[in-house]
Design an enzyme around this catalytic site. Structure first.
Site, short mmCIF file in Angstrom:
data_model
loop_
_atom_site.label_atom_id
_atom_site.label_comp_id
_atom_site.label_asym_id
_atom_site.label_seq_id
_atom_site.Cartn_x
_atom_site.Cartn_y
_atom_site.Cartn_z
N HIS A 195 31.66 30.83 48.31
CA HIS A 195 31.71 31.11 49.74
C HIS A 195 30.69 32.16 50.18
CE1 HIS A 195 34.75 33.66 47.70
NE2 HIS A 195 34.23 34.61 48.46
N SER A 248 36.47 32.35 42.37
CA SER A 248 36.07 32.80 43.70
C SER A 248 34.70 33.45 43.60
CB SER A 248 37.11 33.80 44.24
OG SER A 248 36.72 34.33 45.48
N ALA A 303 33.28 42.92 51.55
CA ALA A 303 34.48 42.50 52.28
C ALA A 303 35.71 43.04 51.57
CB ALA A 303 34.53 40.98 52.34
N ARG A 359 36.04 25.22 18.95
CA ARG A 359 36.07 24.97 20.40
C ARG A 359 37.07 25.89 21.09
NH1 ARG A 359 35.61 19.64 18.11
NH2 ARG A 359 37.88 19.36 18.19
N CYS A 397 38.07 37.50 39.68
CA CYS A 397 37.26 36.45 40.31
C CYS A 397 36.63 35.56 39.24
CB CYS A 397 36.19 37.05 41.20
SG CYS A 397 36.83 37.91 42.64
#
Length: 301
Positions: A244, A204, A300, A163, A183
């Site tokens: 997002h 993110s 962005a 694991r 990210c």
């Protein structure tokens, strides 16, 4: 998003396939919280999303817009090499990291002594040399730090019940040296019934540009690791923290939501590769990819 009744259900998941991604986008557009961000553009955001993609007979490359497949492959092979030099990708006509390695971006973020293209100790360095002292993108780090990727491969071969088969890109000590913090921060592998599955945690998730790329990238990593360990592919579980949509991507994503997904393509590895460092672009054959046209969205920064 088409007729949902034609999609097989999985325990714990209402939808499967590409409809999961489209539902996530739709939920963020409907219920997302308006947030400011470092780029100044602004986002709609939801916290905590998960999708499960079947890798057994298909490959999750989105079809409601064309995804740049060659860039997915070349970026992953670049990570596997441990490279942090954006010029290596640019030489293959892959320019997704160019802006972050530009002198303008480096200087703006305080990396005044960095050579153009030097991204700092990002993904590939952490995968192959975790804990080593980062000097620059041109130094030789052979046998320095912990090779997390090879350790996972060795563990799958010798102790598949483990694991602890984890690769982490999140190294707090090195984050100040990176052009961008990772990210997609961590992935864990799991072996059952002769199949290899992977779960990735993404802190993110840029739903318009990054997430389709990341889904395909970790699906490909699972195929590659399964190939060199003699296993079949199972599932990719994609978990996000801050999922997002940038405000300037909303119109394009509404166009994407109006499209009906097509069947996912199939991926074949057409050469017997035993060393993960030996893969190249020509080893991968993608069959049946017939997506809708591409959608333009600005990155962005």
């Amino acid at each position: 998003m088409g007729d949902l009744s034609c999609w097989t259900k999985v325990p714990g998941f209402t939808l499967t396939g590409e409809l999961q991604y489209l539902k996530q986008v739709d939920d963020i557009l409907r219920y997302g919280v308006r947030k400011r961000d470092r780029t100044g553009i602004g986002t709609l955001s939801l916290f905590g999303m998960q999708a499960r993609y079947n890798l057994r007979n298909e490959f999750p490359l989105l079809t409601t817009k064309r995804v740049f497949w060659r860039a997915v492959v070349e970026e992953l092979l670049w990570f596997i090499r441990g490279s942090t030099d954006s010029k290596e990708l640019a030489a293959k006509d892959i320019h997704i990291w160019d802006i972050y390695g530009s002198s303008k971006f480096l200087n703006r973020n305080g990396f005044h002594k960095r050579h153009t293209g030097d991204l700092g100790p990002i993904y590939g360095f952490q995968w192959r040399h975790f804990g080593a002292e980062y000097k620059d993108c041109q130094s030789n780090y052979l046998q320095q730090g912990i090779d997390q990727l090879q350790t996972v491969i060795d563990t799958i071969k010798t102790n598949p019940e483990s694991r602890r088969m984890i690769i982490s890109s999140w190294n707090p000590k090195d984050i100040p040296l990176m052009v961008l913090p990772p990210c997609h921060t961590l992935c864990q592998f799991y072996v059952a019934n002769g199949e290899l599955s992977c779960q990735v945690y993404q802190r993110s998730g840029d739903m318009g540009l990054g997430v389709p790329f990341n889904i395909a990238g970790y699906a490909l990593l699972t195929y590659i690791v399964a190939h060199v360990t003699g296993l079949k592919t199972g599932d990719l579980i994609h978990t996000m923290g801050d999922a997002h949509i940038y405000l300037n991507h909303i119109d394009a994503l509404k166009v994407q939501l109006a499209r009906s997904p097509k069947p996912f393509p199939c991926l074949k590895i057409i050469r017997n590769v035993t060393d993960i460092n030996d893969f190249k672009w020509d080893d991968f054959q993608l069959d049946g990819y017939n997506p809708h046209p591409p959608l333009k969205m600005e990155m962005a920064l």
